[in-house]
Design an enzyme around this catalytic site. Structure first.
Site, mmCIF file in Angstrom:
data_model
loop_
_atom_site.group_PDB
_atom_site.id
_atom_site.type_symbol
_atom_site.label_atom_id
_atom_site.label_comp_id
_atom_site.label_asym_id
_atom_site.label_seq_id
_atom_site.Cartn_x
_atom_site.Cartn_y
_atom_site.Cartn_z
ATOM 1 N N LYS A 183 0.840 -1.197 0.000
ATOM 2 C CA LYS A 183 0.000 0.000 0.000
ATOM 3 C C LYS A 183 0.877 1.250 0.000
ATOM 4 O O LYS A 183 1.600 1.505 0.959
ATOM 5 C CB LYS A 183 -0.919 0.064 1.220
ATOM 6 C CG LYS A 183 -1.968 1.190 1.099
ATOM 7 C CD LYS A 183 -2.571 1.600 2.415
ATOM 8 C CE LYS A 183 -1.755 2.668 3.118
ATOM 9 N NZ LYS A 183 -1.835 3.997 2.455
ATOM 10 N N SER A 236 4.984 6.725 10.791
ATOM 11 C CA SER A 236 5.051 7.408 12.074
ATOM 12 C C SER A 236 5.130 6.428 13.231
ATOM 13 O O SER A 236 4.638 5.294 13.153
ATOM 14 C CB SER A 236 3.821 8.307 12.258
ATOM 15 O OG SER A 236 2.658 7.532 12.487
ATOM 16 N N THR A 237 5.729 6.875 14.318
ATOM 17 C CA THR A 237 5.833 6.045 15.520
ATOM 18 C C THR A 237 4.458 5.730 16.081
ATOM 19 O O THR A 237 4.203 4.609 16.547
ATOM 20 C CB THR A 237 6.699 6.760 16.569
ATOM 21 O OG1 THR A 237 8.029 6.892 16.059
ATOM 22 C CG2 THR A 237 6.742 5.986 17.869
ATOM 23 N N GLY A 240 3.027 2.980 14.055
ATOM 24 C CA GLY A 240 3.817 1.779 14.311
ATOM 25 C C GLY A 240 3.438 1.109 15.623
ATOM 26 O O GLY A 240 3.333 -0.126 15.698
ATOM 27 N N GLU A 257 10.033 0.612 10.738
ATOM 28 C CA GLU A 257 11.007 1.699 10.604
ATOM 29 C C GLU A 257 10.225 2.984 10.789
ATOM 30 O O GLU A 257 9.425 3.361 9.944
ATOM 31 C CB GLU A 257 11.693 1.642 9.236
ATOM 32 C CG GLU A 257 12.953 2.483 9.173
ATOM 33 C CD GLU A 257 12.715 3.804 8.474
ATOM 34 O OE1 GLU A 257 12.554 4.812 9.216
ATOM 35 O OE2 GLU A 257 12.692 3.839 7.250
ATOM 36 N N CYS A 291 13.162 10.528 7.736
ATOM 37 C CA CYS A 291 13.048 10.020 9.099
ATOM 38 C C CYS A 291 14.376 10.059 9.837
ATOM 39 O O CYS A 291 14.412 10.179 11.062
ATOM 40 C CB CYS A 291 12.472 8.616 9.090
ATOM 41 S SG CYS A 291 13.307 7.493 7.960
ATOM 42 N N GLU A 388 9.429 15.043 16.263
ATOM 43 C CA GLU A 388 9.852 15.002 14.869
ATOM 44 C C GLU A 388 9.053 16.040 14.071
ATOM 45 O O GLU A 388 7.840 15.926 13.932
ATOM 46 C CB GLU A 388 9.632 13.602 14.287
ATOM 47 C CG GLU A 388 10.198 13.436 12.895
ATOM 48 C CD GLU A 388 10.031 12.031 12.354
ATOM 49 O OE1 GLU A 388 10.934 11.560 11.642
ATOM 50 O OE2 GLU A 388 9.004 11.399 12.658
#
Length: 483
Positions: A183, A236-237, A240, A257, A291, A388
């Site tokens: 995707k 994004s964290t 994730g 990642e 990133c 970030e």
């Protein structure tokens, strides 16, 4: 003295061959999806580039089913040397269509054509070339007894490096005998769908690669699908962590990642002019949409004033504007949503007392642009030092001793990358052993190679992509454990 400047040198956008309408790629063909169509924009102008048909839950079922059929009947039983021929053919076709892909990437993403042309597309091809070479050598690579593919890989990629992230994901999966449902990000789906055309050109067996455009709901359908054996996510964290919770207790393998807040550390014995170029590349490459960007600059106190002065002078020379102009250094922010996030965090930096300096370069009235910005007087507690920003914004802090540099560098929940600038090899080795970062660059920044593993610690994720370690993430051994 007359002031010289570069005349505009725009690339021809017609090279991209943008179509009005794009479709998902499932089972070797392009089909209309059952989801709501989305419009992808040119972030440099705000204009609609194309309409993209997105997928629904039954379409995801079809894509996973096609990938499973191809895995069991064709791709996994195929010899490694035969798989390598297909992967090599894909790499060559990326090279042959490189100019088209570069222009399309810049139109859809907003990044300067120089970066698409000279970095993204060549490196994407390099990943397929590199992994083609591994396909018939897995038994001899120290990857455990009888390494075998996991099955169907569900892969979700971000918008900052659309084709390159696709290559990072698909190339090792194919080399190890897995099939793929990928995707792309909803704001940058076009090069992934042209890649589907390349798969057809390469005569890749139907179902080996499937591309399912859509928003976050499609990504959730994919990663939680019971027919997926391995999930690979870059993004994004926050997302994730959600995926990790969703897959906890299942047999689905996972690599993540995620975000970063890298420290770029400059000591007093560093080659200052060389370091300035590395700092600029570290944070302003791809508008800071990286990133592993060096978004925190840690400078030894005795040279801090010199470094900041030279940095500002260098940043003033950067050209912001049309991504298709070959002289542009900084292109457009990818979306209005991302631009709003950058502005919010920059405002928080000013509110918390950091000193803002923004390049006086002209900013286009149309599109999503943000001038390169440097904050000094930054404290580790400020949001601009912790969160970030994912934009062309640099936070500068100072340190006195190497121990203080390590402490400040590690004072973040992230651990993806870092940079060290010094003439002392012993200091480089000492510091890299102390930094909690997956990748540490010495006297350079943002250098990548398909043979070098990449990944993070802490909230930057786990697992590696690239190199032999990246292959291991798509394999299992006789004990069905990690290889």
């Amino acid at each position: 003295m007359p002031v010289f400047d570069y005349a505009p040198a725009p690339e021809n956008r017609d090279i991209a061959r943008v179509k009005q309408y794009y479709q998902p790629f499932i089972g070797g063909g392009f089909v209309d999806g059952g989801g709501e169509p989305l419009k992808t924009l040119n972030p440099a102008t705000g204009e609609v580039l194309a309409e993209v048909s997105t997928v629904s839950s039954p379409d995801v079922d079809s894509a996973v089913g096609a990938a499973r059929k191809a895995f069991e009947r064709v791709w996994s039983p195929m010899s490694g040397s035969e798989r390598a021929k297909y992967i090599f053919r894909i790499a060559r076709l990326i090279q042959e269509r490189a100019r088209e892909l570069a222009v399309l990437e810049s139109l859809d993403n907003g990044k300067p054509i120089r970066e698409s042309r000279d970095a993204d597309i060549p490196t994407a091809a390099a990943h397929f070339f590199y992994h083609a070479g591994w396909a018939d050598k897995l038994d001899y690579a120290g990857l455990g007894p009888n390494p075998r593919p996991l099955g169907v890989a569900g892969q979700v990629i971000p918008w900052n490096f659309p084709l390159l992230m696709l290559a990072w994901k698909i190339a090792p999966a194919l080399a190890t005998g897995n099939t793929v449902v990928l995707k792309p990000a909803e704001t940058t789906p076009l090069t992934a769908l042209v890649f589907a055309e390349i798969c057809q050109q390469a005569e890749l067996p139907p179902g080996v690669v499937n591309i399912v455009p859509g928003a976050g709901d499609v990504g959730e359908m994919l990663v939680t699908h019971p027919g997926i054996d391995k999930v690979a996510f870059t993004g994004s964290t926050e997302v994730g962590k959600l995926i990790q919770r969703q897959l906890a207790g299942t047999r689905t393998r996972l690599t993540l990642e995620l975000g970063g807040k890298a420290a770029n550390i400059v000591f007093d014995d560093a080659p200052i002019d060389q370091a300035i170029e590395g700092i600029v590349n570290g944070i302003f490459f791809n508008q800071g949409h990286v990133c592993c960007a060096g978004s925190r600059l840690l400078v030894q106190e005795s040279v801090a004033d010199e470094v900041v002065a030279k940095l500002r002078a260098r940043v003033e020379t950067l050209r912001l504007g049309d991504p298709l102009d070959k002289n542009t250094d900084i292109g457009a922010i990818n979306s209005a949503e991302q631009l709003a996030k950058i502005r919010e965090l920059v405002a928080s930096g000013e509110d918390e007392g950091a000193q803002r300096w923004t390049s006086p370069c002209p900013v286009p009235e149309k599109g999503f642009f943000f001038a390169p910005t440097v904050f000094s007087g930054v404290e580790s507690s400020m949001r601009i030092a912790r969160e970030e920003i994912f934009g062309p914004v640099l936070s500068v802090q100072t340190f006195r001793t190497p121990d203080e540099a390590v402490t400040k560098a590690n004072t973040t929940p992230y651990g993806l990358s870092a940079g060290v600038w010094t003439e002392k090899g012993s200091r480089i080795l000492w510091l890299t052993s102390k930094l909690r970062a997956g990748v540490v660059w010495a006297n350079t920044f943002n250098r990548f190679d398909p043979s070098a593993p990449f990944g993070g610690y802490k909230e930057s994720g786990f697992g590696r992509e690239g190199g032999r370690s990246g292959l291991a993430a798509y394999l299992k051994g006789d004990d069905d454990g990690e290889v």
